[in-house]
Design an enzyme around this catalytic site. Sequence first.
Site, PDB file in Angstrom:
ATOM      1  N   GLU A 269       0.839  -1.196   0.000  1.00  0.00           N
ATOM      2  CA  GLU A 269       0.000   0.000   0.000  1.00  0.00           C
ATOM      3  C   GLU A 269       0.874   1.246   0.000  1.00  0.00           C
ATOM      4  O   GLU A 269       1.848   1.283   0.739  1.00  0.00           O
ATOM      5  CB  GLU A 269      -0.922   0.047   1.231  1.00  0.00           C
ATOM      6  CG  GLU A 269      -1.969   1.137   1.080  1.00  0.00           C
ATOM      7  CD  GLU A 269      -2.920   1.283   2.277  1.00  0.00           C
ATOM      8  OE1 GLU A 269      -2.624   0.747   3.350  1.00  0.00           O
ATOM      9  OE2 GLU A 269      -3.928   1.964   2.102  1.00  0.00           O
ATOM     10  N   GLY A 404       3.694   1.896  10.427  1.00  0.00           N
ATOM     11  CA  GLY A 404       3.589   1.224  11.713  1.00  0.00           C
ATOM     12  C   GLY A 404       3.213  -0.232  11.528  1.00  0.00           C
ATOM     13  O   GLY A 404       3.799  -1.135  12.114  1.00  0.00           O
ATOM     14  N   ASN A 408      -2.703  -6.168   5.449  1.00  0.00           N
ATOM     15  CA  ASN A 408      -2.895  -7.199   4.420  1.00  0.00           C
ATOM     16  C   ASN A 408      -3.888  -8.265   4.904  1.00  0.00           C
ATOM     17  O   ASN A 408      -3.786  -8.742   6.025  1.00  0.00           O
ATOM     18  CB  ASN A 408      -1.566  -7.891   4.119  1.00  0.00           C
ATOM     19  CG  ASN A 408      -0.436  -6.920   3.956  1.00  0.00           C
ATOM     20  OD1 ASN A 408      -0.489  -6.071   3.090  1.00  0.00           O
ATOM     21  ND2 ASN A 408       0.562  -6.995   4.814  1.00  0.00           N
ATOM     22  N   HIS A 440      -6.647  -1.433  15.092  1.00  0.00           N
ATOM     23  CA  HIS A 440      -6.757  -0.672  13.836  1.00  0.00           C
ATOM     24  C   HIS A 440      -6.596  -1.600  12.623  1.00  0.00           C
ATOM     25  O   HIS A 440      -7.414  -1.582  11.699  1.00  0.00           O
ATOM     26  CB  HIS A 440      -5.674   0.419  13.843  1.00  0.00           C
ATOM     27  CG  HIS A 440      -5.607   1.252  12.604  1.00  0.00           C
ATOM     28  ND1 HIS A 440      -6.025   2.560  12.552  1.00  0.00           N
ATOM     29  CD2 HIS A 440      -5.168   0.964  11.352  1.00  0.00           C
ATOM     30  CE1 HIS A 440      -5.851   3.025  11.335  1.00  0.00           C
ATOM     31  NE2 HIS A 440      -5.323   2.081  10.580  1.00  0.00           N
ATOM     32  N   GLU A 441      -5.547  -2.403  12.635  1.00  0.00           N
ATOM     33  CA  GLU A 441      -5.288  -3.266  11.468  1.00  0.00           C
ATOM     34  C   GLU A 441      -6.392  -4.301  11.293  1.00  0.00           C
ATOM     35  O   GLU A 441      -6.774  -4.632  10.170  1.00  0.00           O
ATOM     36  CB  GLU A 441      -3.929  -3.964  11.596  1.00  0.00           C
ATOM     37  CG  GLU A 441      -2.737  -3.021  11.730  1.00  0.00           C
ATOM     38  CD  GLU A 441      -2.697  -1.920  10.699  1.00  0.00           C
ATOM     39  OE1 GLU A 441      -3.194  -2.132   9.584  1.00  0.00           O
ATOM     40  OE2 GLU A 441      -2.193  -0.823  11.011  1.00  0.00           O
ATOM     41  N   GLU A 463      -8.991   4.826   6.503  1.00  0.00           N
ATOM     42  CA  GLU A 463      -8.138   5.140   7.643  1.00  0.00           C
ATOM     43  C   GLU A 463      -8.873   5.834   8.779  1.00  0.00           C
ATOM     44  O   GLU A 463      -8.647   5.548   9.945  1.00  0.00           O
ATOM     45  CB  GLU A 463      -6.930   5.973   7.176  1.00  0.00           C
ATOM     46  CG  GLU A 463      -6.027   5.228   6.205  1.00  0.00           C
ATOM     47  CD  GLU A 463      -5.511   3.896   6.747  1.00  0.00           C
ATOM     48  OE1 GLU A 463      -5.702   3.604   7.940  1.00  0.00           O
ATOM     49  OE2 GLU A 463      -4.947   3.131   5.956  1.00  0.00           O
TER      50      GLU A 463
HETATM   51 ZN   LIG Z   1      -4.897   1.936   8.562  1.00  0.00          ZN
END
Ligand SMILES: [Zn+2]
Length: 1016
Positions: A269, A404, A408, A440-441, A463
């Site tokens: 990304e 960070g 995926n 978050h991920e 995001e």
């Molecule tokens: Zn993100």
Amino acid sequence: MQACTQRLNASTTRSLANPACATATARATHAAPVRASASRSVPSSHARSAHSRNRSARNASSNDKLNAGMPTSIGSPVASKAAAETEDSVLCRSVEEKRTPLINLEGGRQISYVRCSCSKCQGLVMCGDKQLLPTAVTPSHYDLHLTPNLQTFAYDGEMTVKLTVHEPTDAVTFHARDLKIASGVVLDSAGAERTNPGGPDVLYGDEGQETATVALARPLTEADVGSTVTLTVKFTGELNDKLAGFYRSAYPAPENPEETRYLAVTQFEPTDARRCFPCWDEPALKATFGMTLTVPDDRVALSNMPEATVSKDAAAKTKTVTFQTTPVMSTYLLAFCVGEFDFIEADTPEGVTVRCWTPVGKKEQGTFALDTAVGSLSFFGEYFDSPYPLPKMDMVAVPDFSAGAMENWGLVVYRASLMLYEEGKTPVNAKQRIGYVVGHELAHQWFGNLVTMEWWSQLWLNEGFATWVGWRAMDHLYPEWRVWSQFLVNEQSMGLGLDSLRSSHPVEVPIAAAAQVTEIFDAISYSKGSCVIRMLESHLGEATFREGMRLYVRRHAYANAGTTDLWQALSEASGEDVAGLMSCWTAQTGYPILTVASSPNGDDGETVVSVSQRRYLASGPDSLNDAENAVTWKVPLRAGDAFEASVPDLLETDMAVFDVSQSQRDESAMGALKLNLGQSGFYRVAYDASERARLKRAIPNMDEVDRVGIVSDAFACGASGYASTVDALELLDAYRADASYVVWSDVASGLGGLTAAFFEQPDDVTEALGRFGANLFAPLVERLGWEGERGPDEEDEEDAYQTQLLRQLAVARALAFEEPKAVAEAKRRFEAYVAGDAGAVPADLRGAVFAAALRGGGAAEFEQLKALYESADSSLEESLVLGAMGASKDADIIRAALDFNVTDAVRKQDGAAIVGSAAGSRAGKRVVWDWVRENWDAVEGKFGGGGVSSGLTRIIGASCAGLASEADAEAIEAFYLPKKIEGADRTVSQAAEAVRARAARVERDAETVGKWLLAQ
Ligand SMILES: [Zn+2]
């Protein structure tokens, strides 16, 4: 993706107008910016086909044209500008966009493009200057086989992609960057070759285009439309050291730390899948992927999906691992990794196996991330009412990672310091950061991976939402963190900080070319995005909002969607016009400041209150031009139940006037009229003297978030000239007994901004400011001590946790303000620590103590820090030391630290740590700025050319972040802008603007604030 990694030290380094995150963003490469009018190098007929996607050129004459001018064999990279210029002028820059009807793709999937309103495009292009691939063919399934060599760093690749034919075409164009393509063969549905058998007929696009084209000797015609053809490309690539694409990362061999080995891992990304393999690298062009890796047989190979088959070649000592086919997804979410790892695993209650892959021998350090992941996957499955769609979730910690972490699908990759947790060694704020990043991920697995933004201009959807819902998951898993209070001092203050600049951008921002995408992985997309979502949730109500989210995910699963689709789902769930409410927050740059003024109305305590709005700019109210002055927002006022009868819910015009009775004030729990109750609104409020006096008396009765809101707004208004900084300083009397970590964090931030702006004021003023800060934080250190109980034994877990955070902050600030007692204690503890007593410096205080030791010491302490860095056994420890290494007051030592930064000893990912540390001190600001200019070649040589949030852009931001004069702002622009560093323009203009705002503050405040400080 979690692009910003600077927040770890937010409590000690944040300042108003230049959040670290704002500069921790963009990618810089050597490629020239893409200019639509000059960038076509494919044959003209092909270029035209790209421009007329909707103009189904389905007649014989157009086929003739398609054949004309097509080269038959091009064996080496060629940039053919022939004939391109005239037709290229049709590329438009029109911005009025309309969604097209859905187009049917393979397997019943549909895509919808944005229709350009320009008269020349006339059709299916997402606006001509968005650098999209031609859609004559689109991919439905890739088979990709890679054989990486971990010694030579080269890899061989073979990719076969199934392509659906939508239009006649004489060429197949795809993305490719830094790849050597050996052959490209197109077979039609009958198995006949359409490329020149004597090929390879491969034409590379210009550097800025990042494309390659396979010429068709026998073009695809009307008869082929609707059929599936295959393209097979053989190619080679390099496991680069740019932290982008398929790259290498060094680690010490498990059995012999002196030996360096390499693992290989991906970061795609936003637009680096094309650096790894030829592909249609646009988020809307989803496909399925069958991944195969041939790797040394003693290495672990991971990809998005579980292994399907493994075959070994004993002679070659390799194994070939084929993974199960993925669901349809975007290229930027494909991932794989080859290396040596240990793992721990657990199953979610829903039966998904989660594994954390760590360096060999460190698997227990994955426990906290594993627990958080298991809890998060369950939480999100329930929240979205949609179970996690893949059979497994792997999370892997790698030593070198530019962002960070990256979401995926099924294989989340983390910077090691954001996944590995060691009890007793990892500071409390770093632990919290790990939890948040995991949340978050994993939120992205639904929001981003299952439903993907249509185009990068919608990045904020991915995001902003993942940021907000990541915090929500932490609220669920770790209530003792008091997440929504911390949200204010993390996301909200960063979003408000960056968005106070003219050089900010709307949440929804036009993105023309790949190179621009990297610029918007910033505090607007993440922090402001999350704040406007939180504001909307609090307006609609939690249950209604969740219902809308579920509808959105259900409706767009395995497809792409945009902001309007989200508003549509939320409107259906709520019955409100969500788009009408929200467009001012997502389409306009900036946010409002509300000014509250009151005057008595009769003798019974009734007051007439006026609330007006105008744009808030860091450069102050006088800098607003007419157009800026005319902008308004729909602002939820949120005054609370007591004022319901008087205060409108929403301020939609530039001013509202209403009566407030004394009985309403008496009914209010806090006894005063405070707007933005709960602080869910993304705006500032300034109160006149009488309302301010009422609020000051009410502060002890306010909730924590409102206490934060009052002090945060007061300092921000002081910094930008909407109110006086002295008002903010005088407000602090009401906070001295406060025990809240977030309140003190905001006080520290306000004083930090003032200290930064005043760094070149006379010594007596800066010393008075230091004393003022020291006197605020010393009593806290006195009360809390340097060490305390930690962990689950403490009776009240929430209290214990919050105390731990407050102690960390208080000691760090007391040291930064050079409070003598704290400085002496830090020195004593540091000496014991370097003498071998590891327990002398508690983990939470390590970074602050290291910095204090260097600040009060000399060359000996610098050498000691270097030794600590070299012996660090985790990347977190490394970054803690680096974050202290610029803290000296001695210019020679600061320069030595900056020289050290460009040696091989410092990882590329950590390039901004020392620079930021030096620029954060009074002594360092000028030294850093001079050093970076004198040593630019070395800096660019080491940190340039990377992926998103490249070290170079972060360094650019940090190098000038601390300055505070008009001359400095001009020097910043004069130095950086002519260099045309790709992806860095926004960072430079934001830095210069923040410096100008600080200069204006000095002009405005120096005398009055100086006098006030000296009188304390
Ligand atoms: Zn993100």
